[in-house]
Design a protein around this motif. Structure first.
Motif, PDB file in Angstrom:
ATOM      1  N   LYS A 158      43.502   9.275  37.051  1.00  0.00           N
ATOM      2  CA  LYS A 158      42.622  10.826  37.451  1.00  0.00           C
ATOM      3  C   LYS A 158      43.520  12.086  37.399  1.00  0.00           C
ATOM      4  CE  LYS A 158      39.319  12.223  41.219  1.00  0.00           C
ATOM      5  NZ  LYS A 158      38.730  11.603  42.292  1.00  0.00           N
TER       6      LYS A 158
ATOM      7  N   THR B 185      34.962   8.243  25.117  1.00  0.00           N
ATOM      8  CA  THR B 185      35.952   8.634  26.258  1.00  0.00           C
ATOM      9  C   THR B 185      35.171   8.108  27.530  1.00  0.00           C
ATOM     10  OG1 THR B 185      37.136  10.594  25.338  1.00  0.00           O
ATOM     11  CG2 THR B 185      37.300  10.235  27.932  1.00  0.00           C
TER      12      THR B 185
ATOM     13  N   THR C 285      35.159   6.955  31.607  1.00  0.00           N
ATOM     14  CA  THR C 285      35.647   7.118  33.010  1.00  0.00           C
ATOM     15  C   THR C 285      35.193   5.824  33.935  1.00  0.00           C
ATOM     16  OG1 THR C 285      36.150   9.284  32.834  1.00  0.00           O
ATOM     17  CG2 THR C 285      36.270   8.308  35.035  1.00  0.00           C
TER      18      THR C 285
ATOM     19  N   GLN D  35      40.696   5.617  39.764  1.00  0.00           N
ATOM     20  CA  GLN D  35      39.884   5.773  38.607  1.00  0.00           C
ATOM     21  C   GLN D  35      40.504   5.790  37.306  1.00  0.00           C
ATOM     22  OE1 GLN D  35      38.147   9.854  38.213  1.00  0.00           O
ATOM     23  NE2 GLN D  35      36.227   9.184  38.780  1.00  0.00           N
TER      24      GLN D  35
ATOM     25  N   THR E 281      40.509   6.342  32.859  1.00  0.00           N
ATOM     26  CA  THR E 281      39.684   6.877  31.853  1.00  0.00           C
ATOM     27  C   THR E 281      40.476   6.333  30.715  1.00  0.00           C
ATOM     28  OG1 THR E 281      39.287   9.062  33.009  1.00  0.00           O
ATOM     29  CG2 THR E 281      39.156   9.186  30.611  1.00  0.00           C
TER      30      THR E 281
ATOM     31  N   ASP F 148      40.399   6.437  26.519  1.00  0.00           N
ATOM     32  CA  ASP F 148      39.938   7.097  25.161  1.00  0.00           C
ATOM     33  C   ASP F 148      40.027   6.012  24.032  1.00  0.00           C
ATOM     34  OD1 ASP F 148      39.649   9.840  25.578  1.00  0.00           O
ATOM     35  OD2 ASP F 148      41.586  10.056  25.999  1.00  0.00           O
TER      36      ASP F 148
END
Length: 160
Positions: free
Chosen positions: A18, A59, A61, A129, A131, A133
């Motif tokens: 995050k 991308t 999340t 959390q 993410t 790519d």
């Protein structure tokens, strides 16, 4: 991927938390390869990749519940140092495999105080959390043997 039953998918990815700190990446090495739908990767990422094609970039999340779960305080315990027989120097950060009610689990040493050792059985990324790519590099059908074993067969696989 929609027209292939049990697709084997190869992706390049960069994982950040995050705060935007890079946690992991396949860039500069071999892509991550998995069987779509076999539960080989975290559910949120697998779901996000379900209808993608070679060359797609995205991308995504992912909330903790669809990644490595929420942190569970019940997975933190203090155990006697004698449980680590044969280990001369137990230090914070060391990881060990332990038996849990859900089968084998990795625990991390979080504190050593006298003859007591605190261990945390949460995944290191639990509660985070994440993410990703991602770029889809390749998609191919899984072999019969890969489907039978539930994972792809490559250089690191010893049965197939």
């Amino acid at each position: 991927m929609k027209n292939i039953e049990n697709p084997v998918v190869s992706i390049h990815y960069t994982l950040t938390n995050k705060a935007g700190e890079k946690l992991d990446s396949s860039i500069g090495s071999e892509p991550l390869t998995y069987i779509q739908g076999a539960g080989n990767i975290i559910p949120g990422l697998e779901s996000a990749l379900a209808d993608k094609s070679v060359g797609d970039k995205l991308t995504v999340t992912i909330e903790p519940k669809d990644a490595y779960g929420e942190r569970n305080e019940e997975h933190i315990q203090t155990v006697p140092k004698e449980m680590f027989q044969g280990i001369d120097n137990i230090e914070v950060g060391m990881q060990f495999q332990a038996d849990s009610s859900n089968g084998p689990a990795i625990v991390t040493i979080t504190a050593v105080e006298g003859d007591q050792v605190s261990v945390d059985g949460n995944h290191p990324l639990a509660g985070e959390q994440l993410t990703f790519d991602v770029e889809i590099m390749d998609i191919r059908p899984a072999t019969e043997s890969e489907m039978e074993h539930g994972h792809i067969h490559g250089e690191s696989c010893n049965h197939g």
